[in-house]
Design an enzyme around this catalytic site. Structure first.
Site, PDB file in Angstrom:
ATOM      1  CB  SER A   1      -8.497   0.486   5.408  1.00  0.00           C
ATOM      2  OG  SER A   1      -9.290   1.634   5.331  1.00  0.00           O
TER       3      SER A   1
ATOM      4  CB  SER B   1      -8.107   3.589   2.741  1.00  0.00           C
ATOM      5  OG  SER B   1      -7.302   2.967   3.733  1.00  0.00           O
TER       6      SER B   1
ATOM      7  CE  LYS C   1      -3.958   1.896   2.622  1.00  0.00           C
ATOM      8  NZ  LYS C   1      -4.858   1.661   3.770  1.00  0.00           N
TER       9      LYS C   1
HETATM   10  N1  GLN Z   1     -13.395   3.948   6.330  1.00  0.00           N
HETATM   11  C1  GLN Z   1     -12.656   4.322   7.508  1.00  0.00           C
HETATM   12  C2  GLN Z   1     -12.229   5.762   7.425  1.00  0.00           C
HETATM   13  O1  GLN Z   1     -12.424   6.354   6.397  1.00  0.00           O
HETATM   14  C3  GLN Z   1     -11.485   3.416   7.737  1.00  0.00           C
HETATM   15  C4  GLN Z   1     -10.275   3.766   6.958  1.00  0.00           C
HETATM   16  C5  GLN Z   1      -9.088   2.923   7.304  1.00  0.00           C
HETATM   17  O2  GLN Z   1      -9.217   1.882   7.947  1.00  0.00           O
HETATM   18  N2  GLN Z   1      -7.924   3.390   6.909  1.00  0.00           N
HETATM   19  O3  GLN Z   1     -11.699   6.312   8.354  1.00  0.00           O
END
Ligand code: GLN
Length: 483
Positions: free
Chosen positions: A175, A151, A76
């Site tokens: 995510s 994400s 990532k």
């Molecule tokens: N959807 C969540 C957020 O936008 C989790 C994102 C993540 O785990 N990086 O904060």
């Protein structure tokens, strides 16, 4: 060769069916050919990969034999990678070449893994759809009109499209697990402190945790083995021995106590997903598990608490991007204030700016007690709920997401609608617990995931249960059309 799992690649490399250089060449060609459809890579590191592959082949020829030696990986794009752009999906870091490797990157490289590139992601890991990347949205290989989740959407889409067998992701509120669910993968968020965060660009430091995405639990075990462990450079890293995750994959599930939280199955959950979750429970019962209903009474407060704590930490973490030391700087600033304002205004996208504003507000004098402190108190209640539940069960099971993947753009103008999709994943981050999502069926041709949660440092149990489940089901073996 692109059909092979990490475990199969390890066997193929060991018995010399192919070399790492051959495998790497084949996968790089596949990335070039297919990735334009899904946009899962931000950078492809062809030269680095071929160099690492040759080095891995040489190490193997000299007698080395690690399971990850010569196997492909992509990170990532928030794991710092020496000499390679590490963008965090943001214009702010579009020109940032990391001067060092994140601990996770270094550990996997030392184990001999070959870095094919850096994967697309929501900007600064904020999102559940991978639509907020400066490098464009990622498409779900199961349906190019749908989001892959976020994400870590690029990490998930790349594996789902069989561009490579495994990737790294990070999970602040879901995510890893949520994109795994939406693309038919197995994804594991480890216990907070299990995997080093050093060199992982921070979103919300008390919630962020890196982990593996792959097609099978067996592969997640291999990759977690390479990622986990104490790191003196990360003050939140925990000095606990790392068990042999592959060794316990086949343990018996006889007598395993699984809890189903009654709050998970209320309004908001697609009934077709509820059915698939129940079907997965039946399979585990056949393997010897016993199931009972439990309660997590404070779950309803998780989303509001998370969406105060995460933006609060983000607003603090992201204050370093000021156009002075590194990152984007606006053209011809009039003075210092103009430099800050325009560099941040032009460098950050809309969702990141929204969260910085929410977080700054929640931390400001006068509101701190009403929002931030209150959210931290709720966080403790949520942790206590889990501690009480785990007195009576070994594992908690439920859906990973309330809905399957949605259409690109469907929730872009309504951020709260997207936040609500995190309802099942966020609590594990607030409590610091490990969680895993595994493929459990399809709704309208789109994948559905089941989430397992375990007590601290019981990643081995999660992998064991998922592996046994994957031996009696074939959801995880299904591939999207065209890939
Ligand atoms: N959807 C969540 C957020 O936008 C989790 C994102 C993540 O785990 N990086 O904060």
């Amino acid at each position: 060769m692109h059909e092979l799992t990490l475990a199969e690649i390890a066997r193929g490399l060991a018995d010399k069916s192919f070399s790492s250089e051959e495998l790497t060449g084949a996968l790089l060609a596949r990335v070039k050919q297919l990735d334009p459809q899904i946009n899962s890579f931000i950078s492809v590191t062809e030269e680095l990969a071929l160099g690492q592959a040759r080095a891995a082949d040489a190490r193997r020829a000299a007698g080395e034999n690690g399971a990850l030696l010569g196997a492909p990986i992509a990170h990532k794009d928030l794991f710092c990678t020496l000499g390679v752009r590490t963008s965090c999906g943001s214009k702010m870091l579009d020109n940032f070449k990391a001067p060092y490797d994140a601990t996770v990157v270094a550990k996997l490289a030392e184990a001999g893994m070959v870095t094919l590139g850096k994967t697309n992601m929501d900007e600064f890991a904020m999102g559940s759809a991978n639509e907020s990347s400066h490098y464009g949205a990622v498409k779900n290989p199961w349906s190019l009109e749908h989001v892959p989740g976020g994400s870590s959407g690029g990490s998930a889409a790349a594996v789902a499209a069989r561009l490579l067998p495994a990737t790294t992701g990070t999970d602040t509120g879901g995510s890893i697990r949520q994109p795994a669910a939406l693309t038919n993968l197995t994804g594991l968020k480890p216990t907070y402190g299990r995997v080093s965060r050093w060199g992982m660009i921070a979103y919300a430091s008390s919630l962020d945790q890196g982990g593996p995405l792959a097609r099978t639990a067996e592969d997640c075990a291999l990759l977690l083995q390479g990622m986990a462990g104490f790191d003196a450079k990360d003050s939140t890293s925990i000095d606990e021995p790392v068990p042999d995750y592959s060794a316990s994959l086949n343990d018996s599930l006889q007598g395993l106590r699984i809890g189903l939280p009654k709050e998970y199955f209320g309004a908001g959950l697609d009934p077709r997903i509820a059915e698939l979750v129940q079907a997965s429970v039946k399979e585990l019962e056949k393997l010897g598990a016993v199931v009972k209903e439990i309660s997590l009474p404070n779950m309803q407060h998780a989303i509001p608490a998370y969406y105060v704590i995460a933006p609060a930490e983000a607003s603090s973490n992201l204050s370093r991007f000021d156009g002075v030391r590194f990152g984007y700087r606006c053209d011809a600033p009039k003075d210092l204030t103009d430099l800050y304002k325009r560099s941040r205004g032009e460098g950050f996208g809309a969702e990141v700016q929204r969260r910085i504003m929410v977080g700054t507000y929640a931390l400001s004098a006068g509101y701190y007690d009403a929002y931030y402190v209150k959210a931290q108190q709720i966080r403790r209640l949520i942790k206590n709920d889990f501690m009480a539940a785990f007195e009576g069960v070994d594992l908690i099971l439920g859906p990973t997401t309330p809905n399957p993947a949605w259409k690109l753009g469907a929730k872009s103008s309504d951020p709260v609608a997207a936040y609500l999709e995190d309802v099942y994943t966020i609590t594990a981050n607030l409590a610091g617990l490990p969680g895993l999502s595994m493929p459990a069926g399809f709704v309208d041709g789109l994948p559905v995931g089941v989430q397992l949660l375990a007590p601290y440092f019981q990643e081995g149990r999660l992998l064991n249960v998922a592996h046994r489940y994957q031996q009696v089901t074939d959801w995880h073996t299904r591939a999207p059309n065209g890939f």
